[in-house]
Design an enzyme around this catalytic site. Structure first.
Site, mmCIF file in Angstrom:
data_model
loop_
_atom_site.group_PDB
_atom_site.id
_atom_site.type_symbol
_atom_site.label_atom_id
_atom_site.label_comp_id
_atom_site.label_asym_id
_atom_site.label_seq_id
_atom_site.Cartn_x
_atom_site.Cartn_y
_atom_site.Cartn_z
ATOM 1 N N CYS A 31 -4.614 2.902 -6.957
ATOM 2 C CA CYS A 31 -4.365 1.545 -7.461
ATOM 3 C C CYS A 31 -5.393 1.169 -8.521
ATOM 4 O O CYS A 31 -6.586 1.041 -8.228
ATOM 5 C CB CYS A 31 -4.410 0.584 -6.262
ATOM 6 S SG CYS A 31 -4.585 -1.151 -6.667
ATOM 7 N N CYS A 34 -7.318 -2.056 -7.909
ATOM 8 C CA CYS A 34 -8.255 -1.831 -6.789
ATOM 9 C C CYS A 34 -9.540 -1.195 -7.299
ATOM 10 O O CYS A 34 -10.640 -1.557 -6.871
ATOM 11 C CB CYS A 34 -7.640 -0.921 -5.726
ATOM 12 S SG CYS A 34 -6.157 -1.578 -4.939
#
Length: 102
Positions: A31, A34
């Site tokens: 991600c 993230c």
């Protein structure tokens, strides 16, 4: 203070039974947002000794993600006295992360 890896096995002890405010970062290695948020969360963990910071890898802990309805990542959850008191989805600047804790 170092960031703790949170799993289903240590969740009760590290989060629900903790007397400190707990910031949880639900993330995954694939991600992009993230990866942007991760160093900010690490910085908050180092600077704020009054809180506990944990990270939950959603690929390794899908049951925890499901339990809290985490559908998008990164998701930040804040617990106080074992209760969920705040949450947000998406990458944020450091000021946004700190605002969640107050």
């Amino acid at each position: 203070m170092a960031v703790t890896t949170i799993t289903k096995e240590n969740f009760n002890t590290e989060v629900l039974q903790n007397d400190k405010t707990v910031l949880l970062d639900f993330w995954a290695s694939w991600c992009g947002p993230c990866r942007m948020l991760s160093p900010i969360v690490d910085e908050v963990a180092e600077e704020r000794t009054d809180i506990k910071v944990g990270k939950v890898n959603v690929d390794e802990q899908p049951d925890l993600a499901a339990e809290f309805g985490v559908m998008s990542i990164p998701t930040l959850l804040v617990f106080k006295n074992g209760k969920l008191v705040n949450q947000t989805v998406g990458a944020r600047p450091k000021s946004g992360v700190l605002a969640l804790l107050d």
